[in-house]
Design an enzyme around this catalytic site. Structure first.
Site, mmCIF file in Angstrom:
data_model
loop_
_atom_site.group_PDB
_atom_site.id
_atom_site.type_symbol
_atom_site.label_atom_id
_atom_site.label_comp_id
_atom_site.label_asym_id
_atom_site.label_seq_id
_atom_site.Cartn_x
_atom_site.Cartn_y
_atom_site.Cartn_z
ATOM 1 N N LYS A 33 0.834 -1.204 0.000
ATOM 2 C CA LYS A 33 0.000 0.000 0.000
ATOM 3 C C LYS A 33 0.870 1.257 0.000
ATOM 4 C CE LYS A 33 -0.451 -0.287 5.049
ATOM 5 N NZ LYS A 33 -1.335 -0.681 6.162
ATOM 6 N N ARG A 127 -11.099 -0.464 15.223
ATOM 7 C CA ARG A 127 -10.912 0.431 14.085
ATOM 8 C C ARG A 127 -11.804 -0.060 12.955
ATOM 9 N NH1 ARG A 127 -5.101 0.961 10.990
ATOM 10 N NH2 ARG A 127 -5.607 -1.205 10.499
ATOM 11 N N TYR A 244 14.132 30.756 8.902
ATOM 12 C CA TYR A 244 12.821 31.353 9.170
ATOM 13 C C TYR A 244 12.641 31.656 10.649
ATOM 14 C CZ TYR A 244 10.908 30.485 4.500
ATOM 15 O OH TYR A 244 10.651 30.513 3.162
ATOM 16 N N MET A 291 10.444 24.315 3.163
ATOM 17 C CA MET A 291 9.786 23.526 2.120
ATOM 18 C C MET A 291 10.822 22.878 1.188
ATOM 19 S SD MET A 291 6.835 24.469 -0.681
ATOM 20 C CE MET A 291 5.582 24.914 0.480
HETATM 21 C C1 LIG Z 1 -0.606 -1.819 6.762
HETATM 22 C C2 LIG Z 1 -1.167 -3.140 7.175
HETATM 23 C C3 LIG Z 1 -0.325 -4.250 7.413
HETATM 24 C C4 LIG Z 1 1.184 -4.145 7.408
HETATM 25 O O1 LIG Z 1 1.624 -3.601 8.630
HETATM 26 P P1 LIG Z 1 3.188 -3.507 8.979
HETATM 27 O O2 LIG Z 1 3.207 -3.059 10.400
HETATM 28 O O3 LIG Z 1 3.775 -2.509 8.050
HETATM 29 O O4 LIG Z 1 3.773 -4.860 8.791
HETATM 30 C C5 LIG Z 1 -0.924 -5.466 7.689
HETATM 31 N N1 LIG Z 1 -2.265 -5.592 7.747
HETATM 32 C C6 LIG Z 1 -3.097 -4.553 7.542
HETATM 33 C C7 LIG Z 1 -4.564 -4.748 7.657
HETATM 34 C C8 LIG Z 1 -2.577 -3.286 7.265
HETATM 35 O O5 LIG Z 1 -3.412 -2.248 7.084
#
Ligand SMILES: *Cc1c(COP(=O)(O)O)cnc(C)c1O
Length: 347
Positions: A33, A127, A244, A291
């Site tokens: 992802k 969640r 800054y 930036m």
């Molecule tokens: C992002 C995610 C993972 C991977 O988590 P890591 O801590 O990066 O290994 C696994 N399962 C779900 C449902 C996730 O959203």
């Protein structure tokens, strides 16, 4: 050309998968992802395709793009965001998560016989996932949906902490409620692969461990290296304000070096000094992250020249320490690197 670059050592990805395989016999779903935590999902998929059972992403766009690089199953970790997303899932045979009952309301209208349905259970993170009181009923409903396979999953809230009591409870609960069900099971993210062997089940879902952004103590190697170069050096007198808001004050006469990287490149905004490395020596940043620029206190070192490389992190860095200095987590350091940074892939 601006020499602000993220180098990605692809063979470290293979190494990290091998490390994961030393800790578990479960199949591996590579979580790619957010463009593989900033490192490029297509490059990652091409490199580790042979070593994994499947991949996972969040959006349909990510899944469609990834399909060009792999024939393995691709899981949508949040399932559909609206019912008509099932059209694409049906056409492209993506795996999908069911985390809420609304995602089942229109499912009968689609032919999902070539996909895998992953039912997500809330075991305590609160969640996503169906609650335990709905579990039996939801199982009945999904058993009537024609798919190639069904898999039970949940997600752990604190797997990075060995023996964490909440996580121990989650693992026990998941294993208990899924015990007599024939479907395959998936619970462990990276932390649980190393810290909770009893959570491994059939398919583990590592993300950060594949990228070496954490768990280096178990043998994983950092896959990326972020660097820039000195484009300006000036001497400043003790008492001079820099940057800054004049937020940094020279306490001694020193040299200030500027490097062309900033929050526009995905560095977290920070007002506190963070450590960078130049020619094998550590230095601290001077003032706020801008930036497009970052200033460095070169102290009295007059050996540093225009064009010298400044390493924000390297392949041998444990980036957890750096993320602490930035008041963030390693996931955020990696995933934020913006498209403006050139990415160079080493075999
Ligand atoms: C992002 C995610 C993972 C991977 O988590 P890591 O801590 O990066 O290994 C696994 N399962 C779900 C449902 C996730 O959203």
């Amino acid at each position: 050309m601006r020499k602000t670059e993220l180098k990605i050592n692809l063979s470290n990805l293979n190494h990290n998968i091998d490390v994961i395989k030393k800790f578990t016999n479960a199949d591996i779903q590579a979580v790619v992802k957010a463009n593989s935590y900033g490192l490029s999902a297509s490059e990652v998929a091409k490199t580790i395709d042979d070593q994994v059972e499947s991949f996972s992403v969040i959006t349909l766009g990510e899944a469609i793009e990834l399909r060009k690089y792999t024939n393995k199953p691709i899981l949508l970790l949040q399932g559909v965001h609206e019912n008509k997303d099932y059209e694409v899932i049906q056409d492209q045979n993506f795996d999908f998560v069911i985390h809420s009952s609304w995602q089942l309301e229109k499912i009968k209208n689609y032919d999902l016989s070539m996909t895998r349905l992953w039912l997500k259970i809330n075991t305590g993170m609160n969640r996503l996932g169906i609650d335990l009181h709905e579990f039996e009923e939801t199982l009945k409903i999904i058993s009537r949906v024609d798919t190639k396979d069904k898999i039970l999953m949940s997600h752990l809230a604190a797997s990075s902490i060995k023996d964490d009591p909440q996580t121990t409870k989650q693992v026990k609960l998941f294993n208990e409620v899924t015990k007599n069900i024939e479907y395959k099971k998936s619970l462990a993210n990276s932390g649980a692969i190393f810290n909770f062997p009893e959570a491994h089940n059939d398919i583990v879902r590592p993300g950060i461990a594949i990228y070496g952004g954490k768990y280096n103590e178990f043998g994983t190697k950092n896959v990326s290296s972020l660097s820039s170069e000195i484009i300006s050096i000036r001497p400043v007198k003790s008492g001079t304000k820099v940057g800054y808001d004049g937020s940094w004050l020279a306490e001694h006469d020193c040299f200030i070096g500027s490097i062309p990287i900033g929050y526009g490149d995905g560095l977290p905004y920070s007002i506190d000094p963070v450590t960078v490395r130049i020619n094998g020596k550590n230095f601290k940043t001077a003032g706020k992250v801008n930036m497009d620029l970052l200033m460095i206190n070169l102290e009295q070192d007059d050996t540093i020249k225009i064009g010298d490389t400044v390493q924000i992190w390297g392949f041998d860095s444990d980036i957890s320490k750096l993320s602490d200095e930035f008041n963030t987590i390693t996931y955020n350091l990696l995933a934020n690197i913006s498209g403006r940074v050139s990415k160079n892939y080493l075999e």
